[in-house]
Design a protein around this motif. Structure first.
Motif, PDB file in Angstrom:
ATOM      1  N   GLU A  95      56.461  18.891  68.854  1.00  0.00           N
ATOM      2  CA  GLU A  95      55.732  19.364  69.985  1.00  0.00           C
ATOM      3  C   GLU A  95      55.180  20.766  69.429  1.00  0.00           C
ATOM      4  N   PHE A  96      55.860  21.668  69.250  1.00  0.00           N
ATOM      5  CA  PHE A  96      55.482  22.964  68.950  1.00  0.00           C
ATOM      6  C   PHE A  96      54.780  23.107  67.651  1.00  0.00           C
ATOM      7  N   PHE A  97      54.938  22.300  66.784  1.00  0.00           N
ATOM      8  CA  PHE A  97      53.837  22.232  65.508  1.00  0.00           C
ATOM      9  C   PHE A  97      52.631  21.831  66.073  1.00  0.00           C
ATOM     10  N   LEU A  98      52.527  20.762  66.673  1.00  0.00           N
ATOM     11  CA  LEU A  98      51.144  20.243  67.251  1.00  0.00           C
ATOM     12  C   LEU A  98      50.567  21.144  68.106  1.00  0.00           C
ATOM     13  N   LEU A  99      51.241  22.108  68.822  1.00  0.00           N
ATOM     14  CA  LEU A  99      50.602  23.082  69.817  1.00  0.00           C
ATOM     15  C   LEU A  99      49.782  24.096  68.951  1.00  0.00           C
ATOM     16  N   GLN A 101      47.964  23.358  66.610  1.00  0.00           N
ATOM     17  CA  GLN A 101      46.634  22.999  66.136  1.00  0.00           C
ATOM     18  C   GLN A 101      45.811  22.832  67.137  1.00  0.00           C
ATOM     19  N   SER A 102      45.926  23.344  68.190  1.00  0.00           N
ATOM     20  CA  SER A 102      45.145  23.417  69.459  1.00  0.00           C
ATOM     21  C   SER A 102      43.845  23.951  69.071  1.00  0.00           C
ATOM     22  N   ASP A 103      43.553  24.523  68.226  1.00  0.00           N
ATOM     23  CA  ASP A 103      42.082  25.179  67.906  1.00  0.00           C
ATOM     24  C   ASP A 103      41.250  24.176  67.391  1.00  0.00           C
ATOM     25  N   LEU A 104      41.759  23.487  66.728  1.00  0.00           N
ATOM     26  CA  LEU A 104      40.976  22.159  66.018  1.00  0.00           C
ATOM     27  C   LEU A 104      41.087  20.834  66.912  1.00  0.00           C
ATOM     28  N   ALA A 105      42.107  20.438  67.603  1.00  0.00           N
ATOM     29  CA  ALA A 105      42.392  19.398  68.155  1.00  0.00           C
ATOM     30  C   ALA A 105      41.248  19.023  69.253  1.00  0.00           C
ATOM     31  N   PRO A 106      40.631  19.842  70.100  1.00  0.00           N
ATOM     32  CA  PRO A 106      39.341  19.617  70.904  1.00  0.00           C
ATOM     33  C   PRO A 106      38.196  19.134  70.336  1.00  0.00           C
ATOM     34  N   SER A 107      37.847  19.733  69.427  1.00  0.00           N
ATOM     35  CA  SER A 107      36.624  19.500  68.715  1.00  0.00           C
ATOM     36  C   SER A 107      36.824  18.333  67.860  1.00  0.00           C
ATOM     37  N   LEU A 108      37.658  18.162  67.121  1.00  0.00           N
ATOM     38  CA  LEU A 108      37.777  17.093  66.043  1.00  0.00           C
ATOM     39  C   LEU A 108      38.699  15.997  66.614  1.00  0.00           C
ATOM     40  N   VAL A 109      39.219  16.121  67.667  1.00  0.00           N
ATOM     41  CA  VAL A 109      40.116  15.004  68.039  1.00  0.00           C
ATOM     42  C   VAL A 109      40.841  14.182  67.085  1.00  0.00           C
ATOM     43  N   THR A 141      43.473  22.202  55.075  1.00  0.00           N
ATOM     44  CA  THR A 141      44.693  21.843  54.930  1.00  0.00           C
ATOM     45  C   THR A 141      45.764  23.200  55.534  1.00  0.00           C
ATOM     46  N   ARG A 142      46.885  22.578  56.298  1.00  0.00           N
ATOM     47  CA  ARG A 142      47.398  23.733  57.034  1.00  0.00           C
ATOM     48  C   ARG A 142      49.161  22.994  56.732  1.00  0.00           C
ATOM     49  N   ARG A 143      49.945  24.318  56.313  1.00  0.00           N
ATOM     50  CA  ARG A 143      51.496  24.406  56.334  1.00  0.00           C
ATOM     51  C   ARG A 143      52.013  25.210  57.234  1.00  0.00           C
ATOM     52  N   LEU A 144      52.898  24.756  58.155  1.00  0.00           N
ATOM     53  CA  LEU A 144      53.766  25.551  59.010  1.00  0.00           C
ATOM     54  C   LEU A 144      55.170  25.511  58.636  1.00  0.00           C
ATOM     55  N   PHE A 145      55.864  26.589  58.511  1.00  0.00           N
ATOM     56  CA  PHE A 145      57.286  26.523  58.605  1.00  0.00           C
ATOM     57  C   PHE A 145      57.984  27.523  59.707  1.00  0.00           C
ATOM     58  N   LEU A 146      59.012  26.982  60.382  1.00  0.00           N
ATOM     59  CA  LEU A 146      59.839  28.005  61.300  1.00  0.00           C
ATOM     60  C   LEU A 146      60.937  28.226  60.676  1.00  0.00           C
ATOM     61  N   VAL A 147      61.127  29.657  60.123  1.00  0.00           N
ATOM     62  CA  VAL A 147      62.314  29.961  59.640  1.00  0.00           C
ATOM     63  C   VAL A 147      62.991  31.015  60.537  1.00  0.00           C
ATOM     64  N   LYS A 148      63.982  30.365  61.227  1.00  0.00           N
ATOM     65  CA  LYS A 148      64.841  31.104  62.315  1.00  0.00           C
ATOM     66  C   LYS A 148      63.766  31.084  63.544  1.00  0.00           C
ATOM     67  N   ASN A 149      63.340  32.563  63.852  1.00  0.00           N
ATOM     68  CA  ASN A 149      62.496  32.599  64.931  1.00  0.00           C
ATOM     69  C   ASN A 149      61.028  33.147  64.354  1.00  0.00           C
ATOM     70  N   ARG A 150      60.842  32.909  63.262  1.00  0.00           N
ATOM     71  CA  ARG A 150      59.333  33.572  62.522  1.00  0.00           C
ATOM     72  C   ARG A 150      58.707  32.278  62.122  1.00  0.00           C
ATOM     73  N   LEU A 151      57.453  32.167  62.629  1.00  0.00           N
ATOM     74  CA  LEU A 151      56.591  31.220  62.217  1.00  0.00           C
ATOM     75  C   LEU A 151      55.679  31.660  61.127  1.00  0.00           C
ATOM     76  N   TYR A 152      55.625  31.004  59.838  1.00  0.00           N
ATOM     77  CA  TYR A 152      54.526  31.120  58.909  1.00  0.00           C
ATOM     78  C   TYR A 152      53.687  29.937  58.912  1.00  0.00           C
ATOM     79  N   TYR A 153      52.119  30.487  58.667  1.00  0.00           N
ATOM     80  CA  TYR A 153      51.170  29.354  58.911  1.00  0.00           C
ATOM     81  C   TYR A 153      50.274  29.709  57.529  1.00  0.00           C
TER      82      TYR A 153
END
Length: 350
Positions: A95-99, A101-109, A141-153
Protein backbone atom coordinates in the motif's frame (compact mmCIF):
# COMPACT_ATOMS: atom_id res chain seq x y z
CA UNK A 1 17.85 -1.83 -41.36
CA UNK A 2 20.57 -1.35 -38.74
CA UNK A 3 20.08 -2.80 -35.25
CA UNK A 4 22.50 -0.61 -33.30
CA UNK A 5 20.69 0.34 -30.09
CA UNK A 6 17.73 -1.84 -29.21
CA UNK A 7 16.55 -3.52 -26.07
CA UNK A 8 13.79 -6.12 -26.26
CA UNK A 9 11.94 -7.00 -23.08
CA UNK A 10 10.03 -10.26 -22.94
CA UNK A 11 6.58 -10.21 -21.40
CA UNK A 12 7.29 -11.78 -18.02
CA UNK A 13 10.94 -12.73 -17.83
CA UNK A 14 12.29 -9.25 -18.61
CA UNK A 15 15.08 -10.81 -20.62
CA UNK A 16 16.83 -8.18 -22.68
CA UNK A 17 18.57 -8.22 -26.03
CA UNK A 18 20.48 -4.98 -26.19
CA UNK A 19 23.50 -3.15 -27.33
CA UNK A 20 24.73 0.37 -27.02
CA UNK A 21 27.73 2.35 -25.87
CA UNK A 22 27.62 4.98 -23.17
CA UNK A 23 30.18 6.51 -20.85
CA UNK A 24 29.19 6.55 -17.21
CA UNK A 25 30.89 7.81 -14.05
CA UNK A 26 30.25 6.59 -10.53
CA UNK A 27 28.57 9.05 -8.17
CA UNK A 28 28.89 8.35 -4.44
CA UNK A 29 26.68 9.98 -1.82
CA UNK A 30 28.08 9.32 1.64
CA UNK A 31 25.23 11.02 3.47
CA UNK A 32 22.61 9.19 1.44
CA UNK A 33 24.57 5.91 1.82
CA UNK A 34 24.41 4.95 -1.85
CA UNK A 35 26.28 5.05 -5.12
CA UNK A 36 25.13 4.98 -8.73
CA UNK A 37 26.41 5.85 -12.21
CA UNK A 38 25.47 9.02 -14.10
CA UNK A 39 26.36 10.11 -17.63
CA UNK A 40 27.08 13.65 -16.45
CA UNK A 41 27.69 15.40 -13.15
CA UNK A 42 24.29 15.54 -11.42
CA UNK A 43 22.67 18.50 -9.76
CA UNK A 44 21.42 18.39 -6.16
CA UNK A 45 18.38 20.09 -4.67
CA UNK A 46 15.84 19.77 -1.88
CA UNK A 47 12.07 19.55 -2.17
CA UNK A 48 9.21 18.86 0.25
CA UNK A 49 6.27 16.65 -0.69
CA UNK A 50 3.11 15.45 1.01
CA UNK A 51 1.96 11.80 0.69
CA UNK A 52 -1.41 11.83 2.43
CA UNK A 53 -0.54 12.32 6.10
CA UNK A 54 3.16 11.70 5.45
CA UNK A 55 5.47 14.65 4.86
CA UNK A 56 8.79 13.98 3.11
CA UNK A 57 11.81 16.21 2.66
CA UNK A 58 13.57 14.91 -0.43
CA UNK A 59 17.19 15.25 -1.36
CA UNK A 60 17.12 15.00 -5.17
CA UNK A 61 20.12 14.10 -7.33
CA UNK A 62 19.47 14.18 -11.07
CA UNK A 63 20.70 14.66 -14.60
CA UNK A 64 18.18 16.21 -17.00
CA UNK A 65 18.20 15.67 -20.75
CA UNK A 66 21.60 13.91 -20.94
CA UNK A 67 20.91 13.01 -24.59
CA UNK A 68 18.10 12.93 -27.12
CA UNK A 69 16.60 9.70 -25.79
CA UNK A 70 16.28 10.15 -22.04
CA UNK A 71 14.68 13.13 -20.35
CA UNK A 72 15.78 12.56 -16.75
CA UNK A 73 17.86 10.21 -14.60
CA UNK A 74 17.20 10.84 -10.92
CA UNK A 75 17.67 9.46 -7.43
CA UNK A 76 16.01 10.97 -4.40
CA UNK A 77 15.81 9.91 -0.80
CA UNK A 78 13.94 10.99 2.32
CA UNK A 79 13.63 9.77 5.88
CA UNK A 80 10.25 8.82 7.29
CA UNK A 81 9.26 9.63 10.84
CA UNK A 82 10.05 6.67 13.13
CA UNK A 83 7.23 4.17 13.46
CA UNK A 84 5.13 5.28 10.46
CA UNK A 85 6.47 2.82 7.87
CA UNK A 86 9.73 0.92 8.10
CA UNK A 87 11.25 -1.99 6.22
CA UNK A 88 10.07 -4.20 9.09
CA UNK A 89 6.44 -3.21 8.47
CA UNK A 90 6.06 -5.79 5.73
CA UNK A 91 2.25 -5.83 5.80
CA UNK A 92 2.17 -2.11 4.94
CA UNK A 93 4.64 -2.12 2.10
CA UNK A 94 2.46 -2.74 -0.94
CA UNK A 95 0.00 0.00 0.00
CA UNK A 96 2.84 2.39 0.81
CA UNK A 97 4.66 1.80 -2.48
CA UNK A 98 1.41 2.28 -4.40
CA UNK A 99 0.82 5.56 -2.57
CA UNK A 100 4.09 6.93 -3.93
CA UNK A 101 2.67 6.66 -7.47
CA UNK A 102 -0.21 9.00 -6.76
CA UNK A 103 1.22 11.72 -9.01
CA UNK A 104 0.72 9.59 -12.15
CA UNK A 105 -2.20 7.36 -11.12
CA UNK A 106 -5.02 9.95 -11.54
CA UNK A 107 -4.01 11.00 -15.06
CA UNK A 108 -2.82 7.68 -16.48
CA UNK A 109 -5.10 5.35 -14.45
CA UNK A 110 -4.62 1.59 -14.66
CA UNK A 111 -4.10 1.46 -18.43
CA UNK A 112 -0.94 3.51 -18.06
CA UNK A 113 0.63 1.21 -15.47
CA UNK A 114 2.47 -1.34 -17.59
CA UNK A 115 3.59 -3.57 -14.72
CA UNK A 116 4.76 -3.77 -11.11
CA UNK A 117 7.84 -5.83 -10.31
CA UNK A 118 9.09 -6.91 -6.91
CA UNK A 119 12.63 -5.75 -6.19
CA UNK A 120 15.05 -6.15 -3.28
CA UNK A 121 18.38 -4.56 -2.43
CA UNK A 122 20.44 -6.22 0.31
CA UNK A 123 17.17 -7.97 1.22
CA UNK A 124 15.38 -4.65 1.79
CA UNK A 125 11.97 -4.48 0.07
CA UNK A 126 11.27 -2.58 -3.12
CA UNK A 127 9.03 -2.22 -6.15
CA UNK A 128 9.48 -1.26 -9.78
CA UNK A 129 6.70 0.62 -11.57
CA UNK A 130 6.66 1.06 -15.35
CA UNK A 131 4.29 3.74 -16.66
CA UNK A 132 3.36 4.56 -20.26
CA UNK A 133 1.89 8.00 -21.05
CA UNK A 134 0.86 7.60 -24.70
CA UNK A 135 -0.78 11.02 -25.20
CA UNK A 136 2.43 12.79 -24.20
CA UNK A 137 4.80 10.18 -25.69
CA UNK A 138 6.57 9.70 -22.34
CA UNK A 139 7.49 6.65 -20.28
CA UNK A 140 8.57 6.34 -16.67
CA UNK A 141 10.46 3.49 -15.02
CA UNK A 142 10.65 3.87 -11.25
CA UNK A 143 12.24 1.81 -8.51
CA UNK A 144 11.64 2.34 -4.81
CA UNK A 145 13.40 0.78 -1.83
CA UNK A 146 12.56 1.12 1.84
CA UNK A 147 15.74 0.72 3.90
CA UNK A 148 14.75 0.87 7.56
CA UNK A 149 12.95 4.25 7.63
CA UNK A 150 14.67 5.73 4.56
CA UNK A 151 12.89 5.74 1.20
CA UNK A 152 14.97 5.69 -1.99
CA UNK A 153 13.19 6.67 -5.20
CA UNK A 154 14.87 6.13 -8.60
CA UNK A 155 13.32 7.31 -11.85
CA UNK A 156 14.16 7.36 -15.54
CA UNK A 157 11.87 9.51 -17.67
CA UNK A 158 12.13 8.93 -21.42
CA UNK A 159 10.40 9.38 -24.76
CA UNK A 160 8.46 6.29 -25.83
CA UNK A 161 10.52 5.71 -28.95
CA UNK A 162 13.42 4.97 -26.57
CA UNK A 163 11.42 2.58 -24.38
CA UNK A 164 13.95 -0.14 -25.18
CA UNK A 165 17.13 1.84 -24.48
CA UNK A 166 19.60 -0.27 -22.52
CA UNK A 167 20.69 2.79 -20.51
CA UNK A 168 17.37 2.80 -18.61
CA UNK A 169 17.97 -0.60 -17.03
CA UNK A 170 21.69 0.01 -16.72
CA UNK A 171 21.16 3.13 -14.61
CA UNK A 172 18.65 1.45 -12.30
CA UNK A 173 20.71 -1.71 -11.85
CA UNK A 174 23.79 0.27 -10.82
CA UNK A 175 22.14 1.60 -7.65
CA UNK A 176 24.04 0.20 -4.65
CA UNK A 177 23.82 0.79 -0.89
CA UNK A 178 26.98 1.59 1.05
CA UNK A 179 27.74 1.25 4.76
CA UNK A 180 24.42 -0.54 5.27
CA UNK A 181 24.01 -4.07 6.73
CA UNK A 182 21.61 -6.52 5.09
CA UNK A 183 18.00 -6.59 6.23
CA UNK A 184 17.29 -9.27 8.82
CA UNK A 185 13.53 -9.40 8.15
CA UNK A 186 13.22 -9.69 4.35
CA UNK A 187 9.94 -9.70 2.47
CA UNK A 188 9.00 -13.23 1.44
CA UNK A 189 9.34 -13.79 -2.30
CA UNK A 190 7.50 -16.36 -4.37
CA UNK A 191 9.25 -19.63 -5.13
CA UNK A 192 11.22 -20.10 -8.33
CA UNK A 193 9.43 -22.34 -10.85
CA UNK A 194 10.98 -25.64 -11.90
CA UNK A 195 11.99 -26.23 -15.48
CA UNK A 196 9.53 -28.83 -16.80
CA UNK A 197 9.95 -28.29 -20.51
CA UNK A 198 12.37 -28.88 -23.35
CA UNK A 199 13.05 -26.67 -26.38
CA UNK A 200 15.75 -26.77 -29.04
CA UNK A 201 17.63 -23.47 -28.80
CA UNK A 202 20.14 -22.55 -31.54
CA UNK A 203 22.96 -21.89 -29.06
CA UNK A 204 23.97 -21.40 -25.43
CA UNK A 205 21.16 -19.93 -23.35
CA UNK A 206 20.97 -17.54 -20.40
CA UNK A 207 18.61 -17.71 -17.43
CA UNK A 208 16.90 -14.99 -15.42
CA UNK A 209 14.33 -14.75 -12.62
CA UNK A 210 12.05 -11.75 -12.14
CA UNK A 211 9.52 -11.48 -9.28
CA UNK A 212 6.44 -9.57 -10.46
CA UNK A 213 2.97 -8.69 -9.25
CA UNK A 214 0.14 -9.85 -11.50
CA UNK A 215 -3.33 -8.36 -11.09
CA UNK A 216 -4.91 -11.84 -11.06
CA UNK A 217 -2.32 -14.07 -9.40
CA UNK A 218 -0.51 -11.65 -7.08
CA UNK A 219 3.16 -12.07 -6.20
CA UNK A 220 4.71 -14.60 -8.59
CA UNK A 221 8.19 -15.37 -9.87
CA UNK A 222 8.74 -15.43 -13.62
CA UNK A 223 11.74 -17.33 -14.91
CA UNK A 224 13.12 -17.18 -18.43
CA UNK A 225 15.56 -19.09 -20.59
CA UNK A 226 16.69 -17.40 -23.79
CA UNK A 227 19.24 -17.45 -26.58
CA UNK A 228 20.31 -14.04 -27.89
CA UNK A 229 21.92 -13.64 -31.29
CA UNK A 230 25.46 -12.25 -30.73
CA UNK A 231 25.48 -8.49 -30.99
CA UNK A 232 28.15 -8.37 -33.67
CA UNK A 233 25.95 -10.53 -35.92
CA UNK A 234 22.67 -8.62 -35.70
CA UNK A 235 23.29 -6.55 -38.82
CA UNK A 236 24.24 -9.51 -41.01
CA UNK A 237 21.72 -10.07 -43.85
CA UNK A 238 21.66 -13.79 -43.05
CA UNK A 239 20.39 -13.19 -39.49
CA UNK A 240 16.61 -13.42 -39.34
CA UNK A 241 15.92 -13.92 -35.63
CA UNK A 242 17.27 -11.89 -32.71
CA UNK A 243 16.02 -13.87 -29.74
CA UNK A 244 14.51 -17.24 -28.84
CA UNK A 245 13.00 -17.56 -25.37
CA UNK A 246 10.76 -19.43 -22.98
CA UNK A 247 9.17 -17.67 -19.99
CA UNK A 248 7.60 -19.87 -17.33
CA UNK A 249 5.71 -19.22 -14.11
CA UNK A 250 4.23 -21.41 -11.39
CA UNK A 251 0.77 -19.98 -10.75
CA UNK A 252 -0.99 -20.15 -7.37
CA UNK A 253 -3.11 -23.31 -7.67
CA UNK A 254 -5.95 -21.96 -5.51
CA UNK A 255 -6.40 -18.84 -7.67
CA UNK A 256 -5.98 -20.75 -10.92
CA UNK A 257 -8.61 -23.31 -9.90
CA UNK A 258 -11.46 -20.77 -9.80
CA UNK A 259 -10.80 -19.41 -13.30
CA UNK A 260 -13.08 -20.62 -16.10
CA UNK A 261 -11.72 -21.74 -19.46
CA UNK A 262 -12.76 -18.39 -20.92
CA UNK A 263 -10.91 -16.49 -18.19
CA UNK A 264 -7.78 -18.57 -18.76
CA UNK A 265 -7.88 -17.89 -22.49
CA UNK A 266 -8.35 -14.18 -21.86
CA UNK A 267 -5.29 -14.23 -19.57
CA UNK A 268 -3.22 -15.98 -22.26
CA UNK A 269 -4.34 -13.47 -24.86
CA UNK A 270 -4.15 -10.27 -22.83
CA UNK A 271 -0.56 -10.72 -21.64
CA UNK A 272 0.47 -10.57 -25.30
CA UNK A 273 -1.98 -8.10 -26.83
CA UNK A 274 -1.53 -5.60 -23.97
CA UNK A 275 2.21 -5.65 -24.56
CA UNK A 276 1.81 -5.05 -28.28
CA UNK A 277 -0.64 -2.20 -27.66
CA UNK A 278 1.43 -0.46 -24.99
CA UNK A 279 4.52 -0.63 -27.19
CA UNK A 280 2.61 1.01 -30.05
CA UNK A 281 2.84 -2.22 -32.04
CA UNK A 282 0.43 -3.83 -34.45
CA UNK A 283 -1.24 -7.21 -33.94
CA UNK A 284 -0.61 -9.29 -37.07
CA UNK A 285 -2.60 -12.42 -36.23
CA UNK A 286 -3.94 -14.47 -33.32
CA UNK A 287 -5.63 -17.83 -32.86
CA UNK A 288 -6.38 -20.52 -30.30
CA UNK A 289 -4.07 -23.56 -30.34
CA UNK A 290 -3.46 -26.74 -28.35
CA UNK A 291 -0.46 -28.61 -26.97
CA UNK A 292 -1.16 -32.18 -25.87
CA UNK A 293 -4.84 -31.24 -25.51
CA UNK A 294 -3.94 -28.24 -23.33
CA UNK A 295 -5.53 -25.04 -24.67
CA UNK A 296 -3.20 -22.28 -25.75
CA UNK A 297 -2.92 -18.99 -27.60
CA UNK A 298 -0.74 -17.97 -30.54
CA UNK A 299 -0.11 -14.40 -31.60
CA UNK A 300 2.23 -12.32 -33.69
CA UNK A 301 2.78 -8.58 -33.59
CA UNK A 302 5.27 -5.80 -34.28
CA UNK A 303 7.42 -4.25 -31.51
CA UNK A 304 10.37 -1.84 -31.21
CA UNK A 305 8.73 0.81 -33.37
CA UNK A 306 8.04 -1.73 -36.12
CA UNK A 307 11.65 -2.88 -36.33
CA UNK A 308 10.90 -6.38 -35.05
CA UNK A 309 8.10 -8.96 -34.86
CA UNK A 310 7.32 -11.06 -31.79
CA UNK A 311 5.83 -14.51 -32.41
CA UNK A 312 4.39 -16.06 -29.25
CA UNK A 313 2.74 -19.29 -28.21
CA UNK A 314 1.35 -19.36 -24.67
CA UNK A 315 -0.09 -22.21 -22.60
CA UNK A 316 -1.40 -22.98 -19.13
CA UNK A 317 -0.46 -26.59 -18.36
CA UNK A 318 -1.37 -27.89 -14.90
CA UNK A 319 -0.42 -24.90 -12.71
CA UNK A 320 2.33 -23.59 -14.98
CA UNK A 321 2.15 -20.74 -17.47
CA UNK A 322 4.50 -20.83 -20.48
CA UNK A 323 5.38 -18.29 -23.16
CA UNK A 324 7.42 -19.56 -26.11
CA UNK A 325 8.77 -16.61 -28.07
CA UNK A 326 10.83 -15.79 -31.14
CA UNK A 327 11.71 -12.19 -32.01
CA UNK A 328 12.55 -11.68 -35.68
CA UNK A 329 13.49 -8.76 -37.90
CA UNK A 330 10.38 -7.27 -39.45
CA UNK A 331 9.73 -8.88 -42.82
CA UNK A 332 11.68 -12.02 -41.88
CA UNK A 333 9.18 -13.57 -39.46
CA UNK A 334 7.80 -17.06 -40.08
CA UNK A 335 11.21 -18.29 -41.19
CA UNK A 336 12.09 -21.97 -40.77
CA UNK A 337 14.39 -21.46 -37.76
CA UNK A 338 11.69 -19.55 -35.89
CA UNK A 339 9.00 -22.12 -36.59
CA UNK A 340 11.34 -25.02 -35.78
CA UNK A 341 12.02 -23.50 -32.36
CA UNK A 342 8.35 -22.87 -31.60
CA UNK A 343 7.49 -26.43 -32.69
CA UNK A 344 10.30 -27.93 -30.58
CA UNK A 345 8.70 -26.87 -27.28
CA UNK A 346 7.37 -29.80 -25.27
CA UNK A 347 6.57 -30.64 -21.67
CA UNK A 348 8.88 -33.15 -19.99
CA UNK A 349 7.11 -36.03 -18.24
CA UNK A 350 7.64 -35.76 -14.48
Amino acid sequence: MVFRVICIILLLGNFVLCQGQSKWKTYTNEKGKFKIDFKEKPTEKKKSQQFGAISLNWMIIEVSEPDNSTLTYSVKYADLSPGIVTSDSLHLLQEFFLLTQSDLAPSLVESGLYNINVKQIQKYPGREFRWIDKPNDIGYTRRLFLVKNRLYYLEVKFTLENNFDIDIIRFLDKFTLINTPDNTNPEKLSENPEKKFDAVFPGKTKFRNNPIIDEIFGNINASAEAYETPRDQLDLPSIQNMLYGVNYVKLPAAKLKVLSREQRMEFLKSTFTNTIEKHNGKLLFEKEIKLDNNPGYEGQGTIVNGMAVMHLRAYIIDDYYYQVIVISKNGMENNKSALDFLNSFKIIAQ
